[in-house]
Structures are given as C-alpha cells and as structure tokens.
Design an enzyme around this catalytic site. Structure first.
Site, PDB file in Angstrom:
ATOM      1  N   GLY A 141       3.628  -5.198 -11.492  1.00  0.00           N
ATOM      2  CA  GLY A 141       2.459  -5.935 -11.923  1.00  0.00           C
ATOM      3  C   GLY A 141       1.215  -5.066 -11.898  1.00  0.00           C
ATOM      4  N   ASP A 142       0.074  -5.685 -12.200  1.00  0.00           N
ATOM      5  CA  ASP A 142      -1.185  -4.946 -12.172  1.00  0.00           C
ATOM      6  C   ASP A 142      -1.507  -4.421 -10.778  1.00  0.00           C
ATOM      7  OD1 ASP A 142      -1.715  -5.302 -14.885  1.00  0.00           O
ATOM      8  OD2 ASP A 142      -2.681  -7.232 -14.555  1.00  0.00           O
ATOM      9  N   GLY A 143      -0.945  -5.066  -9.733  1.00  0.00           N
ATOM     10  CA  GLY A 143      -1.228  -4.647  -8.363  1.00  0.00           C
ATOM     11  C   GLY A 143      -0.747  -3.248  -8.034  1.00  0.00           C
ATOM     12  N   GLU A 190      -3.148  -0.205  -6.552  1.00  0.00           N
ATOM     13  CA  GLU A 190      -2.908   0.654  -5.391  1.00  0.00           C
ATOM     14  C   GLU A 190      -3.039   2.128  -5.751  1.00  0.00           C
ATOM     15  OE1 GLU A 190       0.457   0.148  -2.956  1.00  0.00           O
ATOM     16  OE2 GLU A 190       0.307  -2.036  -2.827  1.00  0.00           O
ATOM     17  N   GLY A 203      -6.536  -9.102  -9.904  1.00  0.00           N
ATOM     18  CA  GLY A 203      -5.547 -10.090  -9.506  1.00  0.00           C
ATOM     19  C   GLY A 203      -5.164 -10.051  -8.053  1.00  0.00           C
ATOM     20  N   GLU A 204      -5.764  -9.130  -7.285  1.00  0.00           N
ATOM     21  CA  GLU A 204      -5.460  -9.016  -5.862  1.00  0.00           C
ATOM     22  C   GLU A 204      -6.572  -9.681  -5.049  1.00  0.00           C
ATOM     23  OE1 GLU A 204      -2.556  -7.657  -4.782  1.00  0.00           O
ATOM     24  OE2 GLU A 204      -2.075  -7.424  -6.898  1.00  0.00           O
ATOM     25  N   ASN A 258       0.806  -1.227   0.000  1.00  0.00           N
ATOM     26  CA  ASN A 258       0.000   0.000   0.000  1.00  0.00           C
ATOM     27  C   ASN A 258       0.839   1.278   0.000  1.00  0.00           C
ATOM     28  OD1 ASN A 258      -2.148  -1.750   0.143  1.00  0.00           O
ATOM     29  ND2 ASN A 258      -2.476  -1.469   2.336  1.00  0.00           N
TER      30      ASN A 258
END
Length: 595
Positions: free
Chosen positions: A245-247, A251, A570-571, A223
């Site tokens: 990544g997409d994460g 965020e 994806g999270e 985060n």
C-alpha cells in the site's frame, strides 16, 4: 501463457519499401511463415519499434510493436522431444518431430537443427471499452547459414540492438550490461494480504523477461522499510520499489530523509510503487498522467516502468500523497477492520460515516495561490524555495538539515489558545523525528536476537524549511478560517485512491497543493453528492458556501479537542497542530515510457 503473434523463418530477400523519414532503420530482414508458404513478413527494427509487414497474395498488412511495449528478448535453440512429452509451442516450425525451443545453454540439444530462435517479449496496449495490455511473443527463426553459430550470431545482433534501444543507448556490437539490481521492499500484509502472490505472478515474470535482477526484502515489522533504507548503502541498487500500500512508500520516504546524504540518495536512486494495498493513490496518479491502464489486479504498465530508466521528478510536502483531517481520514482509519475486502472497505465505511456525520472545531490557515499559471518552474531539483503568489514563504536560507532539539513544548495559535506542541516536519525547531509511525500495526517482529535494530527515533533531515515554527505566528498574507469543519484534505496528486480523482489539474511537479475544505452545516445529501463527485473528478468545479477547493503553497491545521484523526499518506499520526509546505523536485520516480 504467451500469445504467439507470429512465428517466422528468415529468408535471404531484403525489403525495399519506403520508410518514414522520421524513423531510423537499424535492422531489416524478410521472413516467411512455415505454415503458410505464400505468406512472408518483412520485419524492420526501427527507432519506433518492430515493424511487421505481412504480404499474402499481393495484399500487405502492417503492424508495429512499439519499443515502449517491448520488455526484452532472448536467444533460444531447439531440443529433442522426449518420449511422452507434451505439445510444443513451436511445433509448426519442425513438423511432426515437435522439437521444443529452449535456452541455448540447456542440455540434450538437437545438433541437427542449425536454426537460432529469437523470442521478443512485448505487452501491447489494446484500447477499447476496456483498455489493457496483452502479452505477445514474436518468434523469429534464423537459418540463413549452414552453421548454428552463424545463425545465432544474426539472432544475437537483433537481440543486442533491441536491448540498446530499450535502454536508450548507442547501438553497439556488445549488449549493455547493468548488474545493479532493483531493491524490492514488499509488505505481505498490505490490503487483503496478497502482495507476495501478486509480485511473484504478475511482476517477477516481466522482470525476468527484461533481464532485470532484483533483491526482494519482505518487511517483518512496522518501520522495517524505513530502517532498511536508512541504514543500508542504497547506491548498490538501481532503484527502490515499494510493493504494497501507500504506507510502504511512506516508510521508505521517511527512511531516506533520515540519511545525512538524503539529497544525493534521492538524486541517484529513483523510487517506484507497485500497488497491492487498498488505497493506491500514487500508483493511480502515475498511470493517470502517463495514460496507462490501471486496476488493482493489473500492474503490467507499472511493472514495465521498472524495466526502463525513465524517471520524472515529483514534489513532496514530506509526504507523497496527502494530509487529511475529518471525514476521509475517519473513513480511512476506521475501515481498517475491513481491510480483508480490499478497496471496497472505503465504500462500506463511507455509508457508516454518512449516517453518523461528525464535525470538528479548529483553525485552518493557508497561503493561497491566486493564479497557478504564474508559478515559476523550479530550475533546481533540491533546496529551492517554496513559492506562493505573494512570496510570503520566501526567507533567507537556513541550514539544510533539521535541528532535533526543542525549545518549547507549547505554542500559541491564531485564536490565542495554547496547545501542546506536536512535531512538524516543516519547522526547523522540531524536537523529534519527522516520522510518524503507524498505530495498531499488524506487524510482529520476527528478528533474531543477534539483529541490531536501529533507534526508533532518528533525526530527520531535508531541504531548508521556509515556514515559521508551529510556535510562531503566520504571515499576515495568509488566509485564516476558524470554525467547525466536516473535513479538510490536502493533496498534490490527482488521485487519493484508485477510484478517487481528487485534483485533475495536479501535476507530479508543479509546486501546488490542493486543499479541500468542507464546513459544518452541510446536509447529508450534499455530502453524498460530494462523495459521488469525488469518484468522477469534478471537485475543481465545486465552490459553494460549504465546499471549496483552493490551490495553496503551504498550510497549517490546528484542531481543537482530543477526538479525531489526522492522516498523512493514509497513515495515522498524532492528533494536534500540523503544517506543511511544498518542496519541488525532491523525488525521482520510475515512470512508464509513453513517448
């Protein structure tokens, strides 16, 4: 290393060939090649690009370096060769003296060489069996005058004109100056953990050639990116780039929505993604739409898009990629233990899940779009109503910000059962933040004791929702399906992974989500066929008793039981009821220039 396309000397002749009437010619000169005295290049800088016409023994060949392939240029001059120095990239220009072309501010310049050199950096798109971009350097040597200052003035005129054209500005005598930097938020642990190396070797050189300054922030804990964009003055930057990544973008997106000025921030600060993770769905989608080659090891096209000011709007459903329940989410989350092998982890774990196929019980509800061609184009970039075929999502305007208070901890689903309430991004009655943090994060905080950390849960803001809260009944025009499912996956991007073409009909901004529903009872051989089809992008053609793909404007998923995974971009998020609607034109993305 640079691939030198041509090294040319300026000559005083002017070309007189006819030019396409649709092209505007800004500069034109004739150059000759020192190594081939009978060869000349007539060079034109036009609205299309850099036109190079090579003439040798009455034979002319033309090549055009398109503006969209040029990233920048730089003026240089020669430097004395030091004893023991290596070979020179421009040795053909100066014979056995082997003077090296360097930055004009460098010391130990060769005052006897009055020439000014212009380096033009380009990444030319080469189409073939393997489409890719090749780095090319065009070197122009200006020496029409007896003084370096006069030759340099000519070189600077070309450089300034190129810079104006690249930034889509009116041609002027002064080069455009944009001191705003890019904000780069890099997750060093994304995918196989090579994000920092990839950025420094693949991306930073292109930004340097384009003279785009940037601030690099390496995320230190889970985060970090979310907190950073929520608490900083994002208007200091020309754009925000997620590297990983997409994460990482997930965020950033949530952090922007936790700002009171979210609407202005999204309108003025575009976002971008440079994929170094395992999935890379959004990056692949962007390349797919703009006909840009993409592999996990080649991000040239996406890097070039950072040097342009071209943006495109994108829909969101308070995520930017997908929401999943069942098979694909199981593969995504459980394959985390194989992260070190990159994208291959999905293939390995897909086989494992095919052997131990699971099924999940619950209710899936959705607002079906009967004809995607009838959806009106949204004229307002923000706070516009989501639209379904029957208008069932339309409702009177409510407050533009979410209320963080909660009135009830349970709600009754369509089948009459009571469930513990799980936060919905899309309910005006949400109690907590709409942000879902990642479980089992690889991050460890390295912050100092003096650093002030922002609250873990901050109030989520955003466009006014039109869905009823998760505690309320859905409109009777919705479709409800109850039973056992192998998976339900919703996406509004073409790709949900680098090799997973999920919805070929999808656009970045069309007001449509695509919901894939696979019911229990399907055989393993059919599942295998489905997974193979997923890599070929033919899902829109699949509709049978077990599998169907439907366009929707909103949905609600109510799983029963406690065992399973729900994923957003994806999270991993809390397992329980979830709903979403499409919000058009919320985000501005930095995209490639394919004009």
């Amino acid at each position: 290393m640079a691939d030198s396309l041509c090294v040319m000397d300026v000559y005083h002749a002017k070309g007189d060939e006819t030019v396409d009437s649709k092209e505007q010619v800004f500069l034109e000169e004739t150059f000759y090649i020192l190594s081939k005295k009978k060869s000349v290049f007539r060079v034109r800088l036009t609205s299309k690009g850099l036109s190079l016409i090579k003439e040798t023994d009455d034979i002319a060949k033309e090549q055009t370096i398109l503006l969209r392939d040029i990233v920048g240029s730089k003026c240089m001059r020669s430097k004395r060769r030091r004893a023991g120095g290596g070979s020179c990239v421009c040795s053909s220009l100066v014979g056995h003296h082997q003077l090296k072309v360097v930055d004009e501010n460098s010391g130990d310049l060769d005052e006897s060489d009055i020439s000014a050199y212009l380096y033009i950096y380009a990444y030319v798109l080469k189409r073939g069996r393997r489409t890719k971009r090749e780095r090319t350097t065009i070197t122009l040597r200006f020496r029409s005058y007896d003084r370096y200052e006069d030759n340099n003035k000519e070189a600077l005129k070309w450089r300034t004109t190129i810079k104006c054209l690249l930034e889509n500005l009116s041609i002027s005598n002064n080069p455009p100056i944009n001191d705003k930097k890019l904000l780069v938020l890099l997750n060093p642990k994304s995918g196989p953990g090579k994000a920092r190396e990839i950025f420094q070797t693949k991306v930073a050189p292109i930004l340097q050639e384009a003279e785009i300054p940037y601030d690099l922030q390496v995320t230190k804990y889970a985060n970090y990116a979310r907190e950073f964009v929520r608490t900083r003055n994002v208007y200091n930057w020309r754009g925000i780039v997620a590297v990983g990544g997409d994460g990482v973008l997930f965020e950033i997106l949530n952090g922007m929505f936790e700002r009171l000025d979210w609407q202005q921030a999204f309108a003025e600060v575009p976002l971008a993604i440079l994929p170094c993770g395992s999935g890379n769905g959004l990056a692949t989608t962007i390349c797919y739409h703009y006909d840009e080659p993409f592999t996990n090891s080649n991000m040239t096209g996406l890097s070039i898009s950072l040097t342009r000011n071209r943006t495109a709007p994108m829909d969101i459903m308070f995520s930017f990629l997908s929401v999943g329940w069942g098979l694909l989410s199981d593969i995504d989350i459980e394959s985390e233990r194989l992260r070190a092998i990159g994208g291959q982890r999905f293939t390995v774990w897909a086989i494992a899940r095919l052997v131990g196929l699971r099924k999940y019980k619950g209710t899936v509800s959705y607002a079906l779009i009967k004809d995607i061609k009838t959806i009106p184009k949204s004229k307002h970039p923000l706070l516009s109503h989501s639209v379904s075929q029957d208008g069932t999502l339309d409702s009177p305007d409510t407050e533009a910000f979410y209320d963080c208070d909660e009135q009830s901890e349970t709600f009754k689903s369509v089948n009459g059962r009571r469930h513990e309430r799980v936060d919905s991004w899309y309910s005006v009655h949400s109690r907590r933040s709409a942000f879902y943090s990642t479980r089992d994060s690889d991050y460890h905080s390295v912050t100092s004791g003096s650093e002030v950390r922002s609250p873990v849960h901050a109030c989520m803001h955003g466009p006014a929702p039109h869905l009823p809260s998760l505690m309320s009944q859905l409109p009777n025009t919705w479709v409800h399906e109850h039973g056992e499912f192998v998976m339900v996956h919703v996406s509004y991007q073409t790709h949900i992974g680098a090799d997973l073409l999920f919805a070929p009909q999808s656009k970045l901004c069309d007001g449509v989500m695509w919901m894939l529903i696979i019911r229990a009872g399907i055989s393993r051989s059919q599942i295998l066929s489905f997974l193979l089809t997923l890599t070929q992008g033919n899902l829109a053609e699949i509709n049978n008793e077990f599998i169907k793909m439907v366009p929707v404007s909103a949905f609600r998923i109510v799983p029963e039981g406690q065992n399973g995974y729900l994923t957003v971009d994806g999270e991993l998020v809390e397992y329980g009821p979830i709903q979403a609607e499409i919000f058009p034109n919320i985000i501005n993305l930095l995209v490639p220039d394919n004009v």
